[in-house]
Motif scaffolding. Structure first.
Motif, short mmCIF file in Angstrom:
data_model
loop_
_atom_site.label_atom_id
_atom_site.label_comp_id
_atom_site.label_asym_id
_atom_site.label_seq_id
_atom_site.Cartn_x
_atom_site.Cartn_y
_atom_site.Cartn_z
N PRO A 29 -1.87 7.49 13.98
CA PRO A 29 -1.16 6.57 13.09
C PRO A 29 -1.94 5.29 12.82
CG PRO A 29 0.38 7.54 14.63
CD PRO A 29 -1.00 7.98 15.06
N GLN A 59 6.24 3.58 13.33
CA GLN A 59 6.39 5.03 13.25
C GLN A 59 7.71 5.43 13.91
OE1 GLN A 59 3.26 3.90 15.04
NE2 GLN A 59 2.65 3.47 12.95
N GLU A 127 2.34 7.58 9.34
CA GLU A 127 2.84 8.60 10.27
C GLU A 127 1.78 9.69 10.41
OE1 GLU A 127 5.27 8.81 12.27
OE2 GLU A 127 6.94 7.58 11.52
#
Length: 500
Positions: A29, A59, A127
């Motif tokens: 991420p 996230q 993500e």
């Protein structure tokens, strides 16, 4: 003349990778967000050293207190990204969770810049759910843990009023089942049959798939016709009535997006060409009532007012919008906001610039950062046009909206606080935590494997309750259950609809 503290969006960037794509890098991420942020800086031609503030969208694995990062994570996501860029911002923020987060950050830091409390702000999120799911069980998985050090304003999880253990105990542990309650209430209010409503969902989303099919960043770039989207098959299994798998947000993605926001004074000083400048002409941030406190499940007064108020601040009508992106985790948010703006679902302008969360992909809380990037690119390519982004978090709980244009606009505060007070002052039904007696079904869903859930009102005093309803699955799967009389009983395990 434009005041030197007027905020402008000057740089945008997004990146993505699929497991089967050429050159797949299995980025973390942090890696995805840093690459997107680097692209935003390059878009503006601005060095990372100019950034005084960074703000990250969390996230999923760090926005839920019970989630465990399977491959580890950064303990200071914004500063990890800053380190990758070579930036040393004085301020780092980790926003609360929710799909409203990207647009809310733009709205907030535009006001911060206008007030003179920041000059160059970098916003980003990402993500890597697909990569993490694929690598977590391998013999030598990567370690995504990082500890960059430095200060952090961590704003918490923001789950108050959205996650309730009482609701979870009755089967409301996932977002599809809760949005399905909204969907079925809306269907009943419109007096539509199950078949007609499913057809409407398919007709709404088929054009979204066409946009996704042409988007190189889409996680599912496949065109699907309206019938195939809502016809149950082995691949398109039922999730929660009325949803099949194809029409719910797709979380298995690897995507990152970033936006660079600064004052016009800083933009001039740093040599950012005015052709890059995009103004936030209108904006709003509102909160919906908690799920069981809503007077009408089939709509969202906060979503409606947030969409309309952003246009009011910009001084335009929806007819002036050239491009739109309406938050599309499920069909109901699109239907409700489009209706509020007086826009038909088959409007030739389209209702998404990305392909939407089920098809472009739903990168956790950060989807609307991708929408903002795409809208900014579109209004730049058509100077003088307007674009709209509607962002939604929770169970249609948090709403942030923005209107974008190359036309110079002085920053205008919204009247969101006044509108919020009006929304909060409206009467709300009382809740019966332990419900007993004759009742009427207000809305429902059937999760799959079959599990019935009902929201209803007690006939004795009008209090609202949530109950499991496995005993009346036949009623919930045929005809129109909403408005039917049932009997509810409270037990040690919660409320349940009982036969008879």
């Amino acid at each position: 003349m434009i005041d030197s503290r007027t905020p402008v969006l000057v740089g945008v960037g997004q990146v993505s990778e699929r497991l089967d794509s050429p050159g797949y890098q299995a980025r973390s991420p942090v890696g995805l967000a840093a690459d997107a942020a680097r692209a935003a800086l390059e878009d503006a031609g601005v060095p990372a050293s100019a950034v005084d503030t960074v703000a990250g969208v969390p996230q999923f694995e760090i926005s839920l207190p019970w989630a465990t990062p399977l491959l580890g994570c950064s303990d200071n996501f914004p500063r990890s990204v800053a380190v990758r860029l070579g930036a040393t911002p004085r301020r780092a923020v980790l926003e609360v969770g929710g799909g409203q987060a990207p647009q809310h950050l733009v709205n907030e830091f535009a006001a911060t810049i206008a007030a003179g409390d920041a000059e160059v702000v970098l916003l980003f999120g990402s993500e890597a759910i697909s990569t993490i799911a694929a690598l977590a069980g391998t013999p030598s998985p990567p370690d995504f843990s990082e500890s960059p050090g430095g200060s952090l304003e961590a704003r918490g999880h923001g789950l108050d009023g959205i996650v309730s253990m009482h609701h979870v105990a009755h089967g409301l542990s996932d977002t599809p089942s809760q949005y399905a309650l909204i969907e079925n209430a809306r269907r009943a209010r419109l007096k539509m049959s199950r078949e007609d409503y499913a057809r409407a969902i398919g007709e709404l989303f088929s054009p979204f798939t066409a946009v996704a099919a042409a988007n190189p960043h889409a996680a599912a770039p496949v065109f699907r016709d309206s019938v195939s989207l809502v016809t149950p098959t082995a691949a398109n299994r039922p999730i929660a009535d009325p949803y099949t798998r194809y029409v719910v947000a797709r979380e298995k993605v690897n995507q990152g997006a970033a936006v660079l926001l600064m004052s016009t004074g800083a933009a001039r000083r740093l040599g950012v060409p005015e052709s890059n400048w995009v103004f936030l002409a209108g904006h709003a941030d509102l909160r919906e009532r908690n799920l069981l406190d809503r007077a009408d499940y089939g709509t969202s007064p906060a979503a409606v007012r947030a969409a309309r108020h952003a246009l009011e601040v910009a001084g335009i009508s929806s007819d002036s919008l050239a491009v739109l992106d309406l938050y599309s985790c499920y069909a109901a948010p699109v239907f409700i906001v489009a209706e509020a703006l007086g826009i038909a679902t088959d409007d030739p302008r389209g209702l998404t610039v990305t392909g939407g969360l089920p098809f472009f992909g739903g990168p956790g809380n950060n989807y609307s950062m991708h929408a903002i990037v795409s809208v900014v690119e579109r209004v730049r390519s058509a100077p003088g046009s307007y674009g709209f982004v509607g962002a939604n978090g929770g169970i249609m709980s948090k709403h942030s909206t923005g209107v974008y244009t190359t036309i110079p606009y002085a920053f205008q505060p919204s009247h969101s606080e006044r509108i919020q007070a009006e929304l909060d002052a409206a009467p709300a039904p009382a809740e019966a935590v332990n419900a007993d007696g004759p009742a009427v079904i207000e809305t429902y869903t059937v999760k799959h494997p079959p599990e019935g859930i009902v929201l209803g009102r007690l006939e004795s005093d009008g209090r609202r309750f949530v109950a499991r309803a496995d005993a009346i699955l036949d009623l919930l799967t045929e005809g129109e259950p909403i408005g039917e009389r049932v009997t509810v009983r409270s037990t040690a395990d919660g409320n349940a609809i009982v036969p008879g």
